[in-house]
Write an enzyme that holds these catalytic residues in place. Structure first.
Site, PDB file in Angstrom:
ATOM      1  N   CYS A 155      11.644 -37.574  26.798  1.00 55.27           N
ATOM      2  CA  CYS A 155      12.547 -39.202  28.345  1.00 55.27           C
ATOM      3  C   CYS A 155      13.640 -38.935  28.218  1.00 55.27           C
ATOM      4  O   CYS A 155      14.509 -38.098  27.124  1.00 55.27           O
ATOM      5  CB  CYS A 155      11.838 -40.727  27.562  1.00 55.27           C
ATOM      6  SG  CYS A 155      10.508 -40.945  27.376  1.00 55.27           S
ATOM      7  N   GLU A 159       1.117 -22.832  33.273  1.00 54.45           N
ATOM      8  CA  GLU A 159       2.230 -24.326  33.629  1.00 54.45           C
ATOM      9  C   GLU A 159       2.433 -24.404  35.509  1.00 54.45           C
ATOM     10  O   GLU A 159       2.147 -26.085  35.499  1.00 54.45           O
ATOM     11  CB  GLU A 159       4.033 -24.086  33.476  1.00 54.45           C
ATOM     12  CG  GLU A 159       3.747 -23.953  32.344  1.00 54.45           C
ATOM     13  CD  GLU A 159       5.674 -23.831  31.886  1.00 54.45           C
ATOM     14  OE1 GLU A 159       5.895 -22.931  32.069  1.00 54.45           O
ATOM     15  OE2 GLU A 159       6.186 -24.449  31.039  1.00 54.45           O
ATOM     16  N   GLU A 207       3.582 -14.882  28.221  1.00 49.85           N
ATOM     17  CA  GLU A 207       4.430 -15.186  28.972  1.00 49.85           C
ATOM     18  C   GLU A 207       4.075 -15.740  30.311  1.00 49.85           C
ATOM     19  O   GLU A 207       4.321 -16.456  31.437  1.00 49.85           O
ATOM     20  CB  GLU A 207       6.070 -14.984  29.040  1.00 49.85           C
ATOM     21  CG  GLU A 207       6.740 -15.367  29.784  1.00 49.85           C
ATOM     22  CD  GLU A 207       7.030 -16.653  29.046  1.00 49.85           C
ATOM     23  OE1 GLU A 207       6.512 -17.446  28.692  1.00 49.85           O
ATOM     24  OE2 GLU A 207       8.160 -16.807  30.538  1.00 49.85           O
ATOM     25  N   LYS A 225       3.313 -19.147  31.746  1.00 48.33           N
ATOM     26  CA  LYS A 225       4.355 -19.623  33.262  1.00 48.33           C
ATOM     27  C   LYS A 225       3.251 -19.596  34.614  1.00 48.33           C
ATOM     28  O   LYS A 225       3.248 -21.309  35.372  1.00 48.33           O
ATOM     29  CB  LYS A 225       4.956 -18.022  34.076  1.00 48.33           C
ATOM     30  CG  LYS A 225       6.183 -17.824  34.180  1.00 48.33           C
ATOM     31  CD  LYS A 225       7.254 -18.483  33.467  1.00 48.33           C
ATOM     32  CE  LYS A 225       7.289 -19.338  32.716  1.00 48.33           C
ATOM     33  NZ  LYS A 225       8.031 -19.582  31.541  1.00 48.33           N
ATOM     34  N   LYS A 242      11.051 -30.286  30.945  1.00 44.35           N
ATOM     35  CA  LYS A 242      12.263 -29.873  30.379  1.00 44.35           C
ATOM     36  C   LYS A 242      12.427 -30.016  28.731  1.00 44.35           C
ATOM     37  O   LYS A 242      12.874 -28.899  28.558  1.00 44.35           O
ATOM     38  CB  LYS A 242      13.148 -29.877  31.685  1.00 44.35           C
ATOM     39  CG  LYS A 242      14.288 -28.260  31.318  1.00 44.35           C
ATOM     40  CD  LYS A 242      13.730 -27.289  32.030  1.00 44.35           C
ATOM     41  CE  LYS A 242      14.218 -25.768  31.662  1.00 44.35           C
ATOM     42  NZ  LYS A 242      13.739 -24.876  31.908  1.00 44.35           N
ATOM     43  N   HIS A 294     -12.555  -7.265  21.949  1.00 48.85           N
ATOM     44  CA  HIS A 294     -13.284  -7.965  21.042  1.00 48.85           C
ATOM     45  C   HIS A 294     -13.979  -9.141  21.200  1.00 48.85           C
ATOM     46  O   HIS A 294     -14.042  -9.897  20.195  1.00 48.85           O
ATOM     47  CB  HIS A 294     -12.204  -7.570  19.824  1.00 48.85           C
ATOM     48  CG  HIS A 294     -12.095  -6.715  19.194  1.00 48.85           C
ATOM     49  ND1 HIS A 294     -12.836  -5.587  17.991  1.00 48.85           N
ATOM     50  CD2 HIS A 294     -11.141  -5.726  19.779  1.00 48.85           C
ATOM     51  CE1 HIS A 294     -11.961  -4.346  17.636  1.00 48.85           C
ATOM     52  NE2 HIS A 294     -11.428  -4.735  18.360  1.00 48.85           N
ATOM     53  N   TRP A 309       8.813 -39.397  29.897  1.00 48.93           N
ATOM     54  CA  TRP A 309       6.809 -38.788  29.609  1.00 48.93           C
ATOM     55  C   TRP A 309       6.375 -39.076  29.127  1.00 48.93           C
ATOM     56  O   TRP A 309       6.842 -39.462  27.569  1.00 48.93           O
ATOM     57  CB  TRP A 309       7.821 -37.796  29.131  1.00 48.93           C
ATOM     58  CG  TRP A 309       6.930 -36.387  29.009  1.00 48.93           C
ATOM     59  CD1 TRP A 309       6.726 -35.278  29.877  1.00 48.93           C
ATOM     60  CD2 TRP A 309       6.496 -35.713  27.766  1.00 48.93           C
ATOM     61  NE1 TRP A 309       5.649 -35.166  29.098  1.00 48.93           N
ATOM     62  CE2 TRP A 309       5.406 -34.506  28.379  1.00 48.93           C
ATOM     63  CE3 TRP A 309       6.411 -36.610  26.802  1.00 48.93           C
ATOM     64  CZ2 TRP A 309       4.605 -34.414  26.900  1.00 48.93           C
ATOM     65  CZ3 TRP A 309       5.287 -35.963  25.479  1.00 48.93           C
ATOM     66  CH2 TRP A 309       4.376 -34.611  26.050  1.00 48.93           C
ATOM     67  N   ASN A 331      13.852 -43.446  23.694  1.00 49.97           N
ATOM     68  CA  ASN A 331      13.184 -41.828  23.951  1.00 49.97           C
ATOM     69  C   ASN A 331      13.051 -41.444  22.841  1.00 49.97           C
ATOM     70  O   ASN A 331      13.812 -41.568  21.277  1.00 49.97           O
ATOM     71  CB  ASN A 331      14.803 -41.011  24.553  1.00 49.97           C
ATOM     72  CG  ASN A 331      14.180 -39.526  24.032  1.00 49.97           C
ATOM     73  OD1 ASN A 331      13.325 -38.859  24.591  1.00 49.97           O
ATOM     74  ND2 ASN A 331      15.412 -38.881  23.837  1.00 49.97           N
ATOM     75  N   GLY A 332      11.503 -41.380  22.166  1.00 52.27           N
ATOM     76  CA  GLY A 332      11.032 -40.864  20.781  1.00 52.27           C
ATOM     77  C   GLY A 332      10.052 -41.273  21.346  1.00 52.27           C
ATOM     78  O   GLY A 332       9.508 -41.618  21.293  1.00 52.27           O
ATOM     79  N   ARG A 392      13.500 -34.316  31.805  1.00 52.17           N
ATOM     80  CA  ARG A 392      13.377 -34.948  30.037  1.00 52.17           C
ATOM     81  C   ARG A 392      11.734 -35.952  30.790  1.00 52.17           C
ATOM     82  O   ARG A 392      11.211 -36.088  30.124  1.00 52.17           O
ATOM     83  CB  ARG A 392      13.929 -35.810  29.748  1.00 52.17           C
ATOM     84  CG  ARG A 392      15.721 -34.559  29.272  1.00 52.17           C
ATOM     85  CD  ARG A 392      16.612 -35.947  28.819  1.00 52.17           C
ATOM     86  NE  ARG A 392      16.400 -36.061  27.757  1.00 52.17           N
ATOM     87  CZ  ARG A 392      16.046 -34.996  26.530  1.00 52.17           C
ATOM     88  NH1 ARG A 392      16.701 -34.033  26.679  1.00 52.17           N
ATOM     89  NH2 ARG A 392      15.964 -35.682  25.466  1.00 52.17           N
TER      90      ARG A 392
HETATM   91  O1  M6R Z   1      14.638 -25.725  25.319  1.00 51.95           O
HETATM   92  P1  M6R Z   1      13.631 -24.755  24.863  1.00 51.95           P
HETATM   93  O2  M6R Z   1      13.255 -23.496  24.729  1.00 51.95           O
HETATM   94  O3  M6R Z   1      13.339 -25.734  23.086  1.00 51.95           O
HETATM   95  O4  M6R Z   1      11.759 -24.822  25.036  1.00 51.95           O
HETATM   96  C1  M6R Z   1      10.789 -24.443  24.284  1.00 51.95           C
HETATM   97  C2  M6R Z   1       9.816 -24.990  25.253  1.00 51.95           C
HETATM   98  O5  M6R Z   1       9.128 -26.763  25.665  1.00 51.95           O
HETATM   99  C3  M6R Z   1       9.788 -23.963  26.972  1.00 51.95           C
HETATM  100  O6  M6R Z   1       9.567 -22.672  27.011  1.00 51.95           O
HETATM  101  C4  M6R Z   1       8.987 -24.375  27.375  1.00 51.95           C
HETATM  102  O7  M6R Z   1       7.366 -23.923  26.921  1.00 51.95           O
HETATM  103  C5  M6R Z   1       9.470 -23.624  29.228  1.00 51.95           C
HETATM  104  N1  M6R Z   1       8.645 -25.605  29.989  1.00 51.95           N
HETATM  105  C6  M6R Z   1       8.111 -23.009  29.307  1.00 51.95           C
HETATM  106  O8  M6R Z   1       8.153 -22.546  30.366  1.00 51.95           O
END
Ligand code: M6R
Length: 607
Positions: free
Chosen positions: A2, A486, A479, A483, A602, A502, A74, A98-99, A27
């Site tokens: 948030c 997401e 990764e 991606k 983010k 396996h 969020w 926020n939290g 956020r």
């Molecule tokens: O701000 P940070 O690098 O600590 O964030 C870590 C993850 O939340 C961030 O990399 C997340 O997995 C991304 N959405 C990946 O694309």
């Protein structure tokens, strides 16, 4: 997560609150709201969904006032809805948070027994209800606020206003970011300083459990034991980087294309071209006695750590432990006095990573952070900061921050390796040259995206996908899968190619896309054997290899993307680009919300 904002001004605040909320939308974007105080009345507008919806609402219903607070949510407790949207308002108190309030059920229960009725499912509402209760018990605003905070457990940044006090903002923070910013005549509160760009020139970063009561005349700050204290105002400079998409359709695409430049910038702080060596701003005096390196992060940043494990083990010959922060922080792990702990985070505010850092404080020799936001909590709490200098990353899916994190970790690898005398002059030069050549290779790949688009058109029809990689390419398979899921919402898994037999091979049939990363290195033949196993089961292979790999293949009867020539050291950096392009174009053709995919944010500042 948030984003929160508060403004005390001599002019109408709603338009500026909306501007700041737009910048804080990274956020969270499940709902948004604003409250102001006008003529001793609390005015409030809230809307489900993105800030655009709130803007539409406010265009129809004016929200006057020279003091106000705003929130972009969020969802943690309760679905995204107008009732659960902030600001929350009870009696004469209105606030944003926020939290997570961990003991909210207990407080809710107590207040319910006293006859209080709750209108939302949020933990935030208990803060406002409790403060209102203390107010009604006869406590003045300040004491009601202080007494409320004392009852709260968990992580929070809070900003409150009281109906009878049009001149003050009440704020506090614990394990969640909050800054107070000062402009020419206005005062601001925000979840980060960057969202206040062009509005402020000085800033106060609050310490844990600080409480601030802010008026135009004074910012009173109290520490956790209630003593009035002073915190230094620091000057802030923003490089007037305008945050816009330029000619790109999405921030993510813009950020993908920024990588050659960002990579140059990230490595330029470390490469000493004259002496052909890697320099560090810090001396790392203790390094000669270091016998283990611990790397901790979340999400994409964790995959950068996973790559670094391969680099450090190969070139620095030091034992390396890696873990995701949410596991690391609760494990019964032990640390030694001769260890370095490295925390990698784009935002520098990820709650799990910050908690993991705090866990090792005083138990390891030194804490290093690799961050994009150098004013962030993780940066401020570490001994050495290594900035990745990627510039603001707006797309929720991390792209340029990932390759910039790898840039810094690669420089650290070469530096540490030389400190141990493990590189010959020639090897050292070759590694540095390969970093210097990286932006050119990235640009070359980015100039020809047709094959990625063609593959994405097929992939968009799939429900699942497998990514395979061996050795240092295994983290890239993870990764790439992250991606894809997401932003395109296609279920994807990353596997070490050798693990396929396996279990996961049971999933392979003519409907299963299997994307295999196969640079021409020591493991190439083994990877190709794994590809053969997939082909033998009618799997839909896409092989991504380089010129040498392509030439050494006996069959080209399946889709292959051929990358230009590059050195083995930079393989994981280069393969990041195809991973991002595949995910981006698949999502584009599916028509998903690429920059703000569903359910994500983010900066993840909650556990
Ligand atoms: O701000 P940070 O690098 O600590 O964030 C870590 C993850 O939340 C961030 O990399 C997340 O997995 C991304 N959405 C990946 O694309």
């Amino acid at each position: 997560m948030c984003g929160i904002v508060g403004i005390l001004s001599n002019k109408e605040v709603t338009p500026t609150i909306l501007d700041v909320l737009k910048k804080l939308e990274y956020r969270g974007y499940d709902s948004a709201g604003i409250a102001t105080i006008y003529n001793n009345n609390i005015k409030r507008q809230r809307a489900k969904g993105k800030i655009e919806n709130l803007i539409k609402l406010i265009n129809q219903n004016d929200l006057p006032g020279k003091i106000g607070i705003g929130h972009t949510r969020w969802a943690t407790h309760g679905i995204p809805s107008e009732d659960n949207a902030h600001p929350h308002h009870v009696g004469s108190v209105v606030g944003v948070h926020n939290g997570i309030i961990e003991n909210f059920r207990e407080i809710k229960e107590e207040l319910s027994q006293k006859g209080y009725k709750f209108y939302s499912e949020t933990d935030t509402e208990v803060i406002i209800q409790l403060c209102s209760y203390f107010n009604k018990q006869g406590l003045n605003n300040k004491d009601a606020f202080l007494k409320t905070i004392k009852r709260l457990e968990g992580a929070f940044a809070i900003c409150l206003m009281f109906k009878d006090d049009e001149k003050k903002l009440y704020v506090t923070k614990r394990s969640a970011p909050l800054v107070i910013g000062y402009g020419e005549s206005d005062i601001y509160v925000g979840s980060d300083a960057v969202s206040l760009t062009n509005l402020i020139n000085k800033v106060i970063f609050l310490d844990e459990d600080d409480v601030a009561i802010i008026s135009q005349k004074e910012t009173e700050i109290y520490n956790r034991i209630g003593q009035k204290i002073k915190r230094k105002k620091k000057s802030v400079e923003f490089n007037n980087e305008v945050i816009n998409k330029g000619n790109f359709q999405h921030f993510m695409l813009k950020e993908i294309y920024e990588q050659p430049e960002v990579f140059t910038y990230a490595t330029s702080s470390f490469i000493n071209f004259k002496q052909q060596k890697i320099d560090m701003i810090h001396k790392f005096n203790e390094f000669d006695h270091i016998n283990r390196i611990i790397l901790v992060a979340c999400g994409t940043a964790f995959y950068a750590c996973s790559v670094a494990k391969y680099w450090f083990e190969k070139y620095v010959k030091v034992p390396v432990e890696i873990d995701v922060a949410s596991e690391f922080r609760y494990r019964d792990n032990s640390f030694g006095k001769n260890e370095y702990a490295i925390f990698v985070s784009q935002s520098g505010e990820t709650a799990d990573t910050l908690a993991a850092l705090r866990k090792v404080k005083g138990k390891v020799k030194k804490i290093i952070s690799i961050v994009n936001v150098i004013e962030s909590s993780i940066a401020r709490e570490s001994d050495f900061i290594l900035p990745i200098k990627a510039g603001p990353e707006i797309g929720v899916a991390s792209t340029k921050a990932f390759t910039a994190q790898l840039a810094v970790l690669a420089c650290l690898t070469i530096y540490f390796s030389n400190r141990r005398g493990l590189l010959s002059k020639k090897e050292n030069s070759e590694l540095i040259d390969s970093l210097v050549s990286t932006p050119r290779i990235m640009s070359k790949i980015l100039s020809k995206t047709e094959s990625y688009k063609g593959f994405a058109k097929k992939l968009m029809k799939s429900k699942n996908a497998l990514f395979l990689g061996r050795g240092i390419l295994y983290p890239l398979a993870l990764e790439a899968a992250l991606k894809l899921k997401e932003i395109s919402y296609i279920h994807a898994e990353g596997y070490p190619s050798g693990e396929l037999k396996h279990g996961p091979i049971a999933l392979v049939d003519e409907n299963m896309p299997v994307i295999c990363f196969a640079p021409y290195n020591d493991l190439f033949e083994k990877t190709i054997s794994n590809v053969e196993e997939v082909l033998a089961r009618n799997g839909n292979v896409l092989l991504i290899t380089d010129e040498k790999g392509y030439c050494s293949l006996s069959s080209h009867e399946f889709p292959i993307i051929k990358l230009p020539k590059f050195s083995n050291f930079i393989e994981p950096i280069i393969y990041a680009i195809p991973s991002q392009l595949i995910a981006y174009y698949t999502a584009l053709f599916k028509g998903t919300d690429i920059d703000q995919p569903r359910n994500l944010a983010k900066s993840v500042t909650v556990e």
